[in-house]
Write a protein that holds these residues in place. Structure first.
Motif, PDB file in Angstrom:
ATOM      1  N   TYR A 188     -16.536  -8.357   9.761  1.00  0.00           N
ATOM      2  CA  TYR A 188     -15.100  -7.687   9.502  1.00  0.00           C
ATOM      3  C   TYR A 188     -14.847  -6.671  10.432  1.00  0.00           C
ATOM      4  N   LEU A 189     -16.206  -7.166  10.980  1.00  0.00           N
ATOM      5  CA  LEU A 189     -16.753  -5.615  12.362  1.00  0.00           C
ATOM      6  C   LEU A 189     -16.491  -6.252  13.538  1.00  0.00           C
TER       7      LEU A 189
ATOM      8  N   GLU B 144      -9.418 -11.616  12.758  1.00  0.00           N
ATOM      9  CA  GLU B 144      -8.207 -12.085  11.848  1.00  0.00           C
ATOM     10  C   GLU B 144      -8.139 -13.137  13.134  1.00  0.00           C
TER      11      GLU B 144
ATOM     12  N   THR C 240     -20.556 -10.896   2.894  1.00  0.00           N
ATOM     13  CA  THR C 240     -19.730  -9.966   3.559  1.00  0.00           C
ATOM     14  C   THR C 240     -20.556  -9.162   2.168  1.00  0.00           C
TER      15      THR C 240
ATOM     16  N   GLY D  67     -16.675  -2.365   3.368  1.00  0.00           N
ATOM     17  CA  GLY D  67     -15.094  -2.226   3.774  1.00  0.00           C
ATOM     18  C   GLY D  67     -13.739  -3.694   3.994  1.00  0.00           C
ATOM     19  N   VAL D  68     -13.764  -4.109   2.953  1.00  0.00           N
ATOM     20  CA  VAL D  68     -13.039  -4.994   2.658  1.00  0.00           C
ATOM     21  C   VAL D  68     -12.059  -4.145   1.598  1.00  0.00           C
ATOM     22  N   ASN D  69     -10.936  -3.270   2.359  1.00  0.00           N
ATOM     23  CA  ASN D  69     -10.319  -2.582   1.493  1.00  0.00           C
ATOM     24  C   ASN D  69      -8.473  -3.667   1.345  1.00  0.00           C
TER      25      ASN D  69
ATOM     26  N   MET E 284      -5.664  -3.735   2.647  1.00  0.00           N
ATOM     27  CA  MET E 284      -5.699  -4.436   3.571  1.00  0.00           C
ATOM     28  C   MET E 284      -5.881  -4.966   5.031  1.00  0.00           C
ATOM     29  N   ARG E 285      -7.220  -4.853   5.042  1.00  0.00           N
ATOM     30  CA  ARG E 285      -8.092  -5.860   5.270  1.00  0.00           C
ATOM     31  C   ARG E 285      -8.123  -7.358   4.732  1.00  0.00           C
TER      32      ARG E 285
ATOM     33  N   ALA F  55      -5.245  -8.935   5.600  1.00  0.00           N
ATOM     34  CA  ALA F  55      -5.153  -9.200   6.539  1.00  0.00           C
ATOM     35  C   ALA F  55      -6.132 -10.708   7.154  1.00  0.00           C
ATOM     36  N   MET F  56      -7.584 -10.831   6.745  1.00  0.00           N
ATOM     37  CA  MET F  56      -8.291 -11.910   6.350  1.00  0.00           C
ATOM     38  C   MET F  56      -7.833 -13.030   5.676  1.00  0.00           C
TER      39      MET F  56
ATOM     40  N   ASN G  42     -10.133  -6.792  -4.307  1.00  0.00           N
ATOM     41  CA  ASN G  42      -8.921  -6.450  -2.775  1.00  0.00           C
ATOM     42  C   ASN G  42      -9.501  -7.171  -3.235  1.00  0.00           C
TER      43      ASN G  42
END
Length: 400
Positions: free
Chosen positions: A73-74, A79, A96, A100-102, A104-105, A108-109, A147
């Motif tokens: 995701y970095l 996306e 993962t 960082g899987v908040n 919003m992310r 989006a994914m 999330n």
């Protein structure tokens, strides 16, 4: 000389499943990371190059791509990469650490087409945070699972089993079940990369039966719970063995089969048969876990995926090998021809070459019946490169 394992043209016609390391950039620097990830490679594939490879995979008939890192995701424009693969009808998943899987992310994914995401959770908070070398990493992974689930993705989990967490597997299962994981896959921590620098964390071969017995008991407990609650087989919290954990013990079918589906058992390493691994600078291997130096078949900047898949001997060793490759205990084992000495990358990273798998249920219990056991002694250290390994020797001794 024995005959090679039979693999049909249909089986090896195309890379059905691809594990793609998009970047080595990572927001962890895990103490047991096989690729020693933290900084991106200097020459990682650009987005245009990634799209071009995705187009090749689509033409070859790839059905699923799992994106990994570092942290996938970095990768800049992740996306867009997911959407491009999805546009081709390829199912896209991700593995993962989850830090960082908040929300919003995750959303989006999911909108881009990510269907499922697997989280690496290596035990209870105490064990996990030591292995990840990051206090709070365990809590962050569980938050990421929530999330991802809220964003509509299927959530699974995997755990590397080692001496730090082998005694808290039941507690780990309960944590992951409560976090919403559908499947929990257990695999061994292998002495590759940074884990090769921590030999005291690696399980001894004689510990394998106890570990698998414990994992089987967890699966039985959750199956009984589901039955008591009247849940269908597809609602059972499914506990499974990874490719480097087994083999041929009393729980083999239980821990390799999906509840309610056909019985499965280990039938040998599938590296390069229907799957490949792609590293972030374009190198291609038969399996993403294989050590880089001995197993790179080519680079997609120089050759097409199709050429590498069909022509590189480094990718076709499973199809072409015979039982002459087996040595040590595996050379005389009754399962040798079918098993092929278990997971190739685990055997190679431990003993310096494939063909003899020390981490085996059948092997350990057979030796135990003779009053014997095996343990590992490190004789060579790893160089300090991504996907590197040292070498151990096996010492057979009287079992206490």
């Amino acid at each position: 000389m024995t005959h090679p394992r039979i693999v049909t043209d249909a089986d090896r016609n195309h890379p059905v499943y691809v594990v793609w390391e998009l970047t080595m950039r990572c927001d962890h620097a895990c103490a047991h990371c096989g690729s020693r990830a933290v900084q991106p490679r200097e020459n990682e594939l650009s987005r245009d190059e990634v799209f071009a490879v995705a187009d090749q995979l689509a033409r070859l008939g790839t059905r699923e791509v799992t994106l990994i890192g570092g942290e996938a995701y970095l990768y800049p424009g992740i996306e867009a990469v997911i959407a491009h693969l999805t546009h081709h009808g390829i199912r896209v998943t991700m593995q993962t650490g989850g830090r960082g899987v908040n929300p919003m992310r995750a959303k989006a994914m999911a909108r881009a087409g990510l269907k499922a995401i697997g989280f690496s959770v290596d035990g209870t908070p105490e064990a996990h945070d030591v292995l990840r070398d990051s206090k709070g990493s365990h809590a962050a992974a569980l938050a990421g699972m929530r999330n991802a689930r809220d964003a509509g993705m299927a959530v699974t989990a995997n755990t590397q089993v080692n001496r730090l967490n082998k005694d808290v597997l039941a507690e780990t299962a309960d944590i992951l079940h409560d976090a919403g994981a559908r499947v929990w896959r257990c695999q061994l921590t292998v002495p590759m990369g940074r884990a090769a620098d921590r030999p005291e964390w690696i399980l001894e071969p004689y510990m394998i039966p106890e570990v698998i017995d414990d994992i089987a008991a967890i699966q039985v407990r959750y199956a009984q719970k589901a039955h008591a609650e009247g849940l269908p087989p597809n609602r059972i919290f499914n506990v499974m063995l990874g490719n480097n954990l087994g083999y041929y013990g009393p729980h083999e079918v239980l821990l390799r089969s999906h509840p309610g589906k056909s019985a499965m058992h280990w039938t040998g390493c599938q590296a390069g048969v229907f799957q490949i691994g792609i590293e972030s600078d374009g190198k291609v291997k038969a399996c993403p876990s294989l050590p880089t130096a001995p197993y790179v078949g080519g680079n997609i900047r120089d050759l097409s995926v199709e050429q590498i898949f069909h022509e590189a001997p480094e990718l076709n060793f499973i199809q072409n090998r015979t039982t002459d490759e087996l040595w040590g205990f595996c050379a005389s084992c009754e399962y040798g021809e079918l098993c092929g000495a278990g997971c190739s990358f685990t055997a190679h990273c431990t003993l310096g070459k494939r063909g003899n798998m020390p981490f085996c249920y059948h092997r350990a219990t057979t030796l135990a019946e003779r009053g014997r056991r095996e343990r590992l002694v490190r004789v060579e250290e790893a160089e300090g490169l991504p996907y590197d390994f040292g070498r151990f020797e096996l010492v057979e001794e009287d079992a206490p």
